[in-house]
Design an enzyme around this catalytic site. Sequence first.
Site, PDB file in Angstrom:
ATOM      1  CB  CYS A   1      15.237  -4.912 -20.662  1.00 57.81           C
ATOM      2  SG  CYS A   1      15.800  -6.382 -21.497  1.00 57.81           S
TER       3      CYS A   1
ATOM      4  CG  ASP B   1      -6.914  -7.514   7.793  1.00 57.13           C
ATOM      5  OD1 ASP B   1      -6.422  -6.395   8.076  1.00 57.13           O
ATOM      6  OD2 ASP B   1      -7.989  -7.917   8.244  1.00 57.13           O
TER       7      ASP B   1
ATOM      8  CG  ASP C   1      -3.355  -2.956   6.407  1.00 55.80           C
ATOM      9  OD1 ASP C   1      -3.088  -2.018   7.171  1.00 55.80           O
ATOM     10  OD2 ASP C   1      -4.103  -3.900   6.717  1.00 55.80           O
TER      11      ASP C   1
ATOM     12  CB  CYS D   1      17.230  -9.164 -18.628  1.00 55.88           C
ATOM     13  SG  CYS D   1      17.890  -8.002 -19.826  1.00 55.88           S
TER      14      CYS D   1
ATOM     15  CG  ASP E   1      -3.787  -3.999  10.188  1.00 54.38           C
ATOM     16  OD1 ASP E   1      -3.980  -2.873  10.671  1.00 54.38           O
ATOM     17  OD2 ASP E   1      -4.703  -4.767   9.850  1.00 54.38           O
TER      18      ASP E   1
END
Length: 714
Positions: A19, A602, A606, A16, A423
């Site tokens: 944690c 893409d 990037d 969690c 982009d």
Amino acid sequence: MAHLIKETFPVLEMSCAACAASVSSMLDAVPGVQEATVNYANQTAFVTYDADQVTPETMRNSVRSVGYDLVITTHNRSEIQQEAQQSHYEALKTRTIIAVILSLPVVVIGMFFMNIPYANWIMCVLSAPVVFWLGKPFFVNAWKQARHGKSNMDTLVALSTGIAWIFSVFNTINPHFWMARGLHAHVYFEAAAVVIAFVSLGKLLEEKAKSNTSSALKKLMGLQPKTVTVMRGNEQVEVPLEAVQVNDMILVKPGSRIPVDGVVVEGMSYVDESMISGEPVPVLKEKGTAVFAGTINQQGSFQFRAEKVGADTVLAQIIRMVQEAQGSKAPVQQLVDKIAGIFVPVVIGIAIVTFGIWLLAGDFTHGLLAAVTVLVIACPCALGLATPTAIMVGIGRGADNNILIRDAESLEKGYKTNVLLLDKTGTITAGKPTVESITVDAALLPVLLAMELQSEHPLALAVVDHLQEAGVQPVKLSRIESITGKGIAATYNGHRYLAGNAALLNIETDSNATIIMAEDDKIAGYIHITDKVKPTSAPAIAQLKQQGITVYMLTGDNEKTAAAVARSVGIAHYKAGMLPADKAAFVKSLQEQGKVVAMAGDGINDSQALAQADVSIAMGKGSDIAMDVAKMTLITADLQAIPKALALSKLTVRTIRQNLFWAFIYNLIGIPLAAGILYPVNGFTLNPMIAGAAMALSSVSVVSNSLRLKWTKL
């Protein structure tokens, strides 16, 4: 002077967000650790430490002392982490299946066959392993929370199921305690078992949604060749990449990847640098020009001198930045945990007040019964299903609309997006050079085609494709000569032809043509080559603006091209000449202004910005690495899927909130009734049967509401 090292370690056994806070505070407390950021979402710790003062072993021992583990081996780190995550998922799956199987008979007996012989004992035996063996993680996590003075969903589950089960066992062993006081000895075994089973099912759905761990870094590292051809005098020697030293002379053959950063000393070729610039056209490399690790050589071969090796190369910096960006983002704290953090202390308070009021009224028995009933009723099983069911349906709905969602977090954050960065190449444009116009006399087109068929220049292919589609047939040239970096010369029917840039013709021209053709030193026409804008880009950007989102275009291309593309699609803000690190820094600067930033790209160039962004979207035709870093991938090249993805996020979050309402409304009504609010009026106290039915009803409401998302228009 301190010898500071920044390193990312996989963390095991975290279940969690709290944690992650525990691991972070343990690491921060180790002398020599300057800073530790622990990310629950991708289960890693990003640590800055002084290597003279502390070792990874010391940090691991500190983390182990509170029940977690740190992977410090330098090789196979991600494999060890993936194995641990996979085995955790498998264990959770097994636990959930067993919990459901054991809970079913308990529910059937508790609801319909309460009066069969030994009913309570049968339910006691079947529910014990569900609560204390299969539900053990809830109790362990609740204890960890309590030690930090916090409470969350696990605290709520552990508290109500633990008390319900112990109270039911007491009533099974000693029913006369209540009967002697004129009350019925109710048992809540089915409530305890069902809550554990349902919440485990919710956690399993959640784990499944985020179990696709990112292999982006592995793929980035795979961009470097394992072995390198080094020149020792006139001899070619194959050496492992790690053995390459600065100033080594390295031979690069056609089609191979460049292993380290350096400068060309001999030979020439074109190199595909799209992983750094994002631009599709390969770049000419000749004596004195720089080359970068991970980029791909085309047809020629050359030798270069190594200047940056190992962790100093541009590629190594990209890998490091992606790691840091992924490790530094705070996970979305589950809305459920936020509510549970407030709800648990309130419920405990109500139980104590209830007991106190009954005690003041002189009725210890009713007080005890009412206080316990309040705590039992407090746990809504629907709460465990509220978020995961909505997210699972949302992910399915995304897939129907060409949107692959790899991480629930992006669905939960998407609706807050107010800035989108796009982009240029491959996202707004097609990412492939195509001929826009040719102003060459038709009689010369067969000559032009024959010349371009012989050319090594990357743009020649665009001209060849265009002319062949138009049905042009090449002629047979009598003489041909390639002029490096400038173009090509040929002779046909006694005439000399040139095709190339302005430098080849030794002229100054106002034309912005990509290729100029000349016949006997006179200009015979121009060829304009562009990377065409996708037809859906402008409508998609208009839609995004209507949604109130500010759109920026980022590109490694020049200012002139960037301005033209931005203008053609209606983008007011753009940045040209950007390197991968610039894109990531720009994302960070917007986040520091309080913006929620989505990034769509893409390419490998990037990946840093995608890792840094709040919501990351990869275009489906792009690189595997961009898809791995991004939390959403569009299967289509159509930008109109982005407004849909953000609309889906809005709908999913709305559904989660509605689900939480349905999960809690039952509690809000049930708790006062359990406390005995109506007892002074009409003697009504809550029957566990009604409580059980209401619990089931709230779960059905949550699942039905989530399924509604399937048919909502995006």
